[in-house]
Design a protein around this motif. Structure first.
Motif, mmCIF file in Angstrom:
data_model
loop_
_atom_site.group_PDB
_atom_site.id
_atom_site.type_symbol
_atom_site.label_atom_id
_atom_site.label_comp_id
_atom_site.label_asym_id
_atom_site.label_seq_id
_atom_site.Cartn_x
_atom_site.Cartn_y
_atom_site.Cartn_z
ATOM 1 N N TRP A 71 0.895 -1.171 0.000
ATOM 2 C CA TRP A 71 0.000 0.000 0.000
ATOM 3 C C TRP A 71 0.929 1.215 0.000
ATOM 4 O O TRP A 71 1.650 1.454 0.968
ATOM 5 C CB TRP A 71 -0.894 -0.010 1.229
ATOM 6 C CG TRP A 71 -1.852 1.148 1.350
ATOM 7 C CD1 TRP A 71 -1.672 2.439 0.949
ATOM 8 C CD2 TRP A 71 -3.163 1.110 1.938
ATOM 9 N NE1 TRP A 71 -2.767 3.211 1.240
ATOM 10 C CE2 TRP A 71 -3.699 2.414 1.851
ATOM 11 C CE3 TRP A 71 -3.918 0.096 2.545
ATOM 12 C CZ2 TRP A 71 -4.970 2.735 2.343
ATOM 13 C CZ3 TRP A 71 -5.183 0.426 3.035
ATOM 14 C CH2 TRP A 71 -5.701 1.723 2.935
ATOM 15 N N THR A 100 -5.716 9.575 3.128
ATOM 16 C CA THR A 100 -5.653 9.239 4.549
ATOM 17 C C THR A 100 -5.712 10.524 5.370
ATOM 18 O O THR A 100 -4.877 11.415 5.180
ATOM 19 C CB THR A 100 -4.373 8.451 4.864
ATOM 20 O OG1 THR A 100 -4.442 7.167 4.242
ATOM 21 C CG2 THR A 100 -4.214 8.248 6.365
ATOM 22 N N GLY A 125 -8.685 6.286 4.356
ATOM 23 C CA GLY A 125 -7.840 5.894 5.474
ATOM 24 C C GLY A 125 -8.076 6.820 6.650
ATOM 25 O O GLY A 125 -8.091 8.051 6.482
ATOM 26 N N TYR A 153 -10.543 2.191 6.331
ATOM 27 C CA TYR A 153 -9.431 1.454 6.928
ATOM 28 C C TYR A 153 -8.867 2.302 8.060
ATOM 29 O O TYR A 153 -8.717 3.527 7.894
ATOM 30 C CB TYR A 153 -8.304 1.209 5.919
ATOM 31 C CG TYR A 153 -8.630 0.254 4.801
ATOM 32 C CD1 TYR A 153 -8.248 -1.087 4.873
ATOM 33 C CD2 TYR A 153 -9.296 0.697 3.659
ATOM 34 C CE1 TYR A 153 -8.532 -1.964 3.825
ATOM 35 C CE2 TYR A 153 -9.592 -0.172 2.619
ATOM 36 C CZ TYR A 153 -9.201 -1.498 2.707
ATOM 37 O OH TYR A 153 -9.491 -2.361 1.674
ATOM 38 N N THR A 172 -5.759 3.325 9.158
ATOM 39 C CA THR A 172 -4.443 3.266 8.521
ATOM 40 C C THR A 172 -3.302 3.605 9.473
ATOM 41 O O THR A 172 -2.141 3.325 9.159
ATOM 42 C CB THR A 172 -4.401 4.185 7.294
ATOM 43 O OG1 THR A 172 -5.154 5.388 7.559
ATOM 44 C CG2 THR A 172 -4.996 3.504 6.078
ATOM 45 N N LEU A 178 -15.730 -1.266 7.858
ATOM 46 C CA LEU A 178 -14.311 -1.185 8.171
ATOM 47 C C LEU A 178 -13.612 -2.392 7.569
ATOM 48 O O LEU A 178 -13.950 -3.540 7.883
ATOM 49 C CB LEU A 178 -14.101 -1.146 9.689
ATOM 50 C CG LEU A 178 -12.655 -1.061 10.170
ATOM 51 C CD1 LEU A 178 -12.004 0.235 9.722
ATOM 52 C CD2 LEU A 178 -12.586 -1.197 11.700
ATOM 53 N N ARG A 179 -12.624 -2.143 6.711
ATOM 54 C CA ARG A 179 -12.007 -3.220 5.940
ATOM 55 C C ARG A 179 -10.660 -3.684 6.504
ATOM 56 O O ARG A 179 -10.185 -4.749 6.116
ATOM 57 C CB ARG A 179 -11.804 -2.755 4.498
ATOM 58 C CG ARG A 179 -13.074 -2.293 3.785
ATOM 59 C CD ARG A 179 -13.967 -3.436 3.401
ATOM 60 N NE ARG A 179 -15.174 -2.986 2.720
ATOM 61 C CZ ARG A 179 -15.289 -2.842 1.399
ATOM 62 N NH1 ARG A 179 -14.263 -3.093 0.594
ATOM 63 N NH2 ARG A 179 -16.437 -2.434 0.867
ATOM 64 N N GLY A 180 -10.019 -2.882 7.378
ATOM 65 C CA GLY A 180 -8.702 -3.284 7.837
ATOM 66 C C GLY A 180 -8.164 -2.386 8.925
ATOM 67 O O GLY A 180 -8.720 -1.311 9.213
ATOM 68 N N TYR A 181 -7.052 -2.820 9.523
ATOM 69 C CA TYR A 181 -6.402 -2.113 10.624
ATOM 70 C C TYR A 181 -4.893 -2.187 10.421
ATOM 71 O O TYR A 181 -4.335 -3.261 10.166
ATOM 72 C CB TYR A 181 -6.772 -2.756 11.970
ATOM 73 C CG TYR A 181 -6.049 -2.170 13.158
ATOM 74 C CD1 TYR A 181 -6.600 -1.135 13.887
ATOM 75 C CD2 TYR A 181 -4.799 -2.662 13.548
ATOM 76 C CE1 TYR A 181 -5.922 -0.587 14.981
ATOM 77 C CE2 TYR A 181 -4.123 -2.127 14.634
ATOM 78 C CZ TYR A 181 -4.687 -1.083 15.349
ATOM 79 O OH TYR A 181 -4.025 -0.546 16.410
#
Length: 462
Positions: free
Chosen positions: A123, A227, A294, A363, A365, A407-410
């Motif tokens: 990323w 972000t 983000g 996310y 981020t 929410l797709r990720g951490y």
């Protein structure tokens, strides 16, 4: 690996496909600031200013990632990271903001290929605070031309790497670049100029829109976005909350996701010429549809205009926000940076974005904490405070999922101990301890805990 994390089981499950990662930034970890054609960034110049950085530290050698990236990728694989978020140094890719520098891009070629070979998705963040100093000398982000130079940088990066990088952010935390860099002067370039800070905010957002166009052109299959560092602003005084929320959050969220600046914030910034900065077509560019947002979260803001003993201003004096004060909680735990630990406000932040703006995948981020590293009798770095911080904030992220947030990720901040901007090397945020004398890497117990969470895709039961 220690026994910490062994209790991780199917306590709180995360959705299948949830993205687990860690984040870094080029200037904070790469070092090698004068090799392979790289020229000064605004942070290199800022570090030379007497008193600007704690301990007189500089960005070289940082964590020596430029030479040790393979070792660092191996650590990522050991942790089980699915995705690694890093930034590209503009001064490597287009030194002085000028022509493309092939050796600089070669480094990111090598890094991306190493990540992919280890099953880790890259990323890329195009801009994480380090403007080429030659562009700063021409006015930096206060100069509208810088946004168009950024488009050229984005084009060079995406044209070379867009076939292999599936996730891109145009900017990281434009609020910091504008208001800490040009307003308070505690970040590079160290200016204290209200008009320049306001101009920088708009020109950064314009750069985002121009950069999105280049990403769409050269990396059409990628997920691309921006972000932002968002803060839940609360308190007993509606006017105090309005002013700080407008400056911190809505000034950046509204043009990106709604295609307009908030009217009340425009009024607050009118004395500094903000209205004259916005030209026809700018907001159309800034509101180019993004694929994801983000969210960087570290703490919340509780504010008031009433006198509060021992409090600090919650915003710059020059927009009248100096009258607004933080309301400190004397009983709240604090990190080594002095920040209150408020995991529940991560839930509040994510829910408010989900509620108040058009649907966009989110996310986390960046989320992390600085604590002193303590080595126990077994030679392990027993960073129990960081484990508690990580556990609490992952529970807060899970609570947002339970409330319907997409929410797709951490991503934990940071993978490595690093150069922490004006704090230099005095604050340690990493899952991996870096001995700056030897550059030896050591996994902390928090890394063990995080690895177990990733492997289970779940938090431990209580």
């Amino acid at each position: 690996m220690s026994v910490l994390g062994e209790r991780v089981a199917a306590g709180l499950k995360f959705p299948t496909g949830f993205v687990w990662g860690a984040s870094t930034a080029a200037f904070q970890i790469e070092g090698s600031t004068t090799v392979d054609g790289r020229t000064d960034s605004s942070w290199d110049a800022f570090c030379r200013r007497p008193g600007a950085i704690a301990g007189g530290d500089t960005g070289d050698p940082a964590a020596d990632h430029y030479r040790r990236y393979r070792e660092d990728v191996a650590l990522m694989r050991e942790l089980g990271l699915g995705t690694y978020r890093f930034s590209l140094a503009w001064s490597r890719v287009r030194p002085d903001g000028g022509k493309v520098n092939p050796p600089g891009l070669d480094f990111y070629d090598r890094l991306v290929d190493e990540l992919l070979a280890n099953g880790i998705r890259p990323w890329a963040t195009l801009y994480h605070f380090d403007l080429p100093q030659a562009l700063e000398a021409d006015g930096g982000w206060a100069n509208r031309d810088t946004a168009y130079h950024f488009a050229g940088f984005a084009e060079a990066a995406a044209e070379r790497l867009g076939d292999r990088i599936p996730l891109w952010s145009t900017l990281n935390e434009p609020w910091c670049s504008a208001f800490l860099g040009y307003g308070s002067g505690v970040h590079a370039p160290g200016r204290q100029d209200p008009e320049a800070a306001v101009a920088a905010a708009h020109h950064l957002l314009l750069a985002h829109g121009l950069g999105m166009a280049e990403l769409r052109r050269h990396a059409p299959a990628a997920e691309s976005g921006i972000t932002l560092n968002l803060y839940p602003v609360q308190g007993p005084d509606p006017e105090a909350v309005r002013k700080i929320d407008g400056l911190m959050n809505r000034l950046f969220m509204d043009p990106v996701l709604l295609g307009r600046y908030p009217e009340d914030v425009l009024a607050d910034l009118a004395p500094f010429g903000f209205g004259e900065l916005v030209r026809d077509g700018d907001l159309g560019l800034i509101s180019t549809p993004i694929d994801m947002l983000g969210v960087n979260y570290y703490r919340g803001y509780e504010v008031t205009r009433e006198p509060v003993p021992g409090s600090e201003p919650a915003g710059p004096e020059w927009i009248g926000a100096g009258e607004v004060r933080f309301i400190p909680d004397p009983d709240a735990p604090r990190t080594d940076s002095g920040w209150q630990v408020e995991p529940g406000k991560l839930t509040d932040t994510l829910v408010s974005v989900h509620r108040d703006y058009p649907h966009i995948p989110l996310y986390v981020t960046e989320n992390g904490a600085a604590y002193p590293d303590v080595t126990d009798a077994d030679g392990q770095i027993a960073d129990k405070d960081r484990i508690a911080f990580l556990d609490a904030h992952l529970r807060a992220a899970h609570a947002a999922l339970a409330r319907g947030v997409d929410l797709r990720g951490y991503f934990y901040w940071s993978l490595l101990d690093n150069f922490e901007w004006a704090e230099g090397y005095a604050k340690r945020f990493g899952l991996v301890h870096v001995d700056y004398e030897t550059q030896r890497r050591t996994l902390k117990q928090s890394a063990d805990f995080y690895a177990k969470v990733i492997a289970a895709n779940a938090l431990p039961g209580l």
